[in-house]
Write an enzyme that holds these catalytic residues in place. Structure first.
Site, PDB file in Angstrom:
ATOM      1  N   HIS A 121       0.858  -1.205   0.034  1.00  0.00           N
ATOM      2  CA  HIS A 121       0.079  -0.212  -0.004  1.00  0.00           C
ATOM      3  C   HIS A 121       0.984   1.094   0.176  1.00  0.00           C
ATOM      4  O   HIS A 121       0.488   2.384  -0.156  1.00  0.00           O
ATOM      5  CB  HIS A 121      -0.869   0.062   1.228  1.00  0.00           C
ATOM      6  CG  HIS A 121      -1.996  -1.086   1.258  1.00  0.00           C
ATOM      7  ND1 HIS A 121      -3.357  -0.684   0.939  1.00  0.00           N
ATOM      8  CD2 HIS A 121      -2.051  -2.511   0.944  1.00  0.00           C
ATOM      9  CE1 HIS A 121      -3.990  -1.855   0.844  1.00  0.00           C
ATOM     10  NE2 HIS A 121      -3.184  -2.940   1.112  1.00  0.00           N
ATOM     11  N   ASP A 127       3.755   9.201  -0.593  1.00  0.00           N
ATOM     12  CA  ASP A 127       2.542   8.615  -0.259  1.00  0.00           C
ATOM     13  C   ASP A 127       2.133   7.612  -1.245  1.00  0.00           C
ATOM     14  O   ASP A 127       2.408   7.932  -2.456  1.00  0.00           O
ATOM     15  CB  ASP A 127       1.234   9.696   0.173  1.00  0.00           C
ATOM     16  CG  ASP A 127       0.594   8.816   1.420  1.00  0.00           C
ATOM     17  OD1 ASP A 127       0.594   7.800   1.557  1.00  0.00           O
ATOM     18  OD2 ASP A 127       0.185   9.976   1.978  1.00  0.00           O
TER      19      ASP A 127
HETATM   20  O1  F6P Z   1      -0.119   1.018   4.754  1.00  0.00           O
HETATM   21  C1  F6P Z   1       0.111   1.837   5.599  1.00  0.00           C
HETATM   22  C2  F6P Z   1      -0.238   1.230   7.047  1.00  0.00           C
HETATM   23  O2  F6P Z   1       1.008   0.598   7.633  1.00  0.00           O
HETATM   24  C3  F6P Z   1      -1.495   0.213   7.254  1.00  0.00           C
HETATM   25  O3  F6P Z   1      -0.966  -0.835   7.079  1.00  0.00           O
HETATM   26  C4  F6P Z   1      -2.165   0.848   8.193  1.00  0.00           C
HETATM   27  O4  F6P Z   1      -3.300   0.747   8.099  1.00  0.00           O
HETATM   28  C5  F6P Z   1      -1.876   2.198   8.434  1.00  0.00           C
HETATM   29  O5  F6P Z   1      -0.792   2.427   8.001  1.00  0.00           O
HETATM   30  C6  F6P Z   1      -1.510   2.482  10.070  1.00  0.00           C
HETATM   31  O6  F6P Z   1      -0.213   2.032  10.321  1.00  0.00           O
HETATM   32  P1  F6P Z   1      -0.238   1.308  11.747  1.00  0.00           P
HETATM   33  O7  F6P Z   1      -0.912  -0.082  11.663  1.00  0.00           O
HETATM   34  O8  F6P Z   1       1.116   1.203  12.112  1.00  0.00           O
HETATM   35  O9  F6P Z   1      -0.935   2.059  12.916  1.00  0.00           O
END
Ligand code: F6P
Length: 467
Positions: A155, A363
């Site tokens: 992502h 991003d």
């Molecule tokens: O894709 C980015 C990401 O790591 C996702 O896996 C997640 O939804 C978001 O950022 C939030 O991050 P974290 O899971 O570390 O809180």
């Protein structure tokens, strides 16, 4: 159709909480439609031995989660995933803090995920793994004998080999992605960066435009930009703008125009640069003093990591400086809020804002940008000011595209957005909205899964293929 098993570090158990990252927003509709299993971390950290996996069944989805032990959380999540991979994949070599201990923890947790996942797997399941926490998961499953179709989608951005090779042990980690049948990225640039790595660094033979020979398998590479649920989100925004919460916010503006920014508190989002740009806007365009309110909603995240504490301090200081310098007893230029808001509240706030300010330094996609566009009133839309370094800039080409490092350039764009004629706003919005409709979220998972499921599991290597 085979059963779908989603694997990601965070699992979006529907518990009514306001927290929904981009990954969760993208996956939930696909799983809801097709049903299946969502496997990952429970979000809990234990001191002793981890409990057995817990299962919650809701509608047609089973949510299966495991706890992490303290060392795992420190070395895998805070350590290698978020102190090494996250900065490097966001082009921030200066922030990466590599240790062999954390790398060991990263592989250990991937093995732990694989061994727990095996308990729920059926031979004909389609497995779809998400994000940078789980790059070696397919290898761990293949080594356990699983021959399922396994796809991977990242992502976040994927940098060129010139940056990636600064990651110690990249030779152990990146080529392991060849164990997936299909590896998907947000943009063509990200996919090309990966292909270039496979060819130039890992020495894999290219079989076609987007496929490579890896051991006795074929790995395909593709771009699958994540979209939003455009029409449902537009509908939600139409309703939300009339909720008491949004009406209260609107009334509190006393007729001032609102600029909105919504981001997790993360250095990749460029919030201190954005504050500097807003300050520059106030310095260069004093006519706006007292006539505009900038609302920045920024839930805290990954607070155990030093860089995140540093960014929290920097943003707090910038907000204090701007409000102290320019504010009046009757006007606060920046409203800065760390509380997470529900999707409904955000949809309404987007619709009520004259400008959406989305200026990450880097991003993968940025769904806030797309949701801001989807939420606008087409007859009187706001203007999206968008970083050219967000994946969304490839599709929202009618936004005011900016370089977030150029504070004066962003200040000019804010002024332009605030002063834009209704006709130009309508035209730009219509172009961006059409782009959103062409790539609606409903098609994203289908496109990925169609390609994954069409892909033959094994193909003989062509003569002369390099390993
Ligand atoms: O894709 C980015 C990401 O790591 C996702 O896996 C997640 O939804 C978001 O950022 C939030 O991050 P974290 O899971 O570390 O809180």
């Amino acid at each position: 159709m085979s059963r779908l098993v989603i694997v990601s570090n965070r699992v979006g158990i529907p518990d009514g909480s306001a927290r929904a990252g981009g990954l969760e927003v993208a996956i939930r509709p696909a799983l809801k439609k097709r049903g299946g299993v969502w496997f990952g971390w429970s979000g809990k950290v234990t001191d002793g031995d981890p409990e057995a996996a817990a299962t919650v069944v809701k509608d047609n989805v089973s949510y299966v989660t495991v706890d992490l032990q303290k060392d795992d959380y420190e070395e895998f999540y805070n350590g290698f995933a978020n102190r090494v991979l996250w900065p490097i994949l966001h082009y921030r070599l200066d922030l990466a803090e590599f240790t062999r201990r954390d790398l060991g923890g990263y592989f250990r947790v991937n093995e732990f995920f694989a061994s727990n996942l095996e308990a729920v797997l059926r031979p004909d399941d389609t497995i779809w793994v998400h994000d940078y926490h789980l790059m070696p998961l397919a290898k761990a499953l293949r080594e356990r004998g699983h021959k399922n179709k396994i796809g991977f989608f990242i992502h976040i951005p994927f940098p060129p080999p010139e940056i990636l090779t600064a990651l110690p042990n990249h030779e152990r980690l990146i080529p392991a992605l060849g164990n997936y049948d299909l590896v998907g990225f947000q943009t063509v640039t990200d996919a090309n960066n990966f292909s270039r790595y496979l060819e130039d660094e890992a020495g894999l033979k290219r079989l076609g435009t987007d496929s490579f020979a890896f051991e006795d398998r074929v790995v395909q590479v593709g771009a699958f930009p994540v979209g939003v649920e455009t029409e449902p989100f537009a509908k939600l925004a139409r309703r939300a703008v009339d909720t008491p919460f949004v009406r209260d916010v609107f009334t509190s503006l006393s007729g001032r125009a609102m600029i909105i920014g919504v981001d997790r508190l993360d250095y990749s989002k460029g919030i201190p640069d954005r504050m500097n740009a807003f300050e520059r806007f106030l310095i260069n365009y004093p006519d706006w003093h007292g006539n505009v309110t900038y609302l920045q909603i920024t839930p805290r995240s990954r607070s155990d990591i030093q860089e995140y504490a540093d960014i929290a301090r920097q943003v707090g200081e910038a907000v204090g400086r701007i409000n102290g310098t320019f504010g009046e007893a009757s006007w606060t230029p920046v409203r800065y809020i760390n509380k997470a808001h529900s999707r409904t509240a955000l949809a309404g706030l987007y619709r009520a804002s004259r400008v959406g300010l989305v200026t990450p330094l880097r991003d993968g996609m940025n769904l806030v940008a797309k949701e801001y566009v989807a939420a606008q009133d087409p007859d009187d839309p706001g203007v999206l000011v968008l970083s050219r370094f967000a994946g969304a800039a490839r599709e929202c080409t009618a936004a005011l595209l900016v370089n977030p490092y150029d504070h004066e350039g962003v200040a000019i764009a804010i002024h332009r957005a605030m002063s834009m004629s209704l006709e130009e706003r309508r035209q730009r919005h219509a172009v961006n909205y059409r782009a959103l409709m062409r790539n609606d979220l409903s098609q994203w998972a289908e496109r990925f899964l169609d390609q994954l499921e069409r892909q033959p599991v094994e193909m003989p290597l062509r003569a002369g293929a390099r390993r």
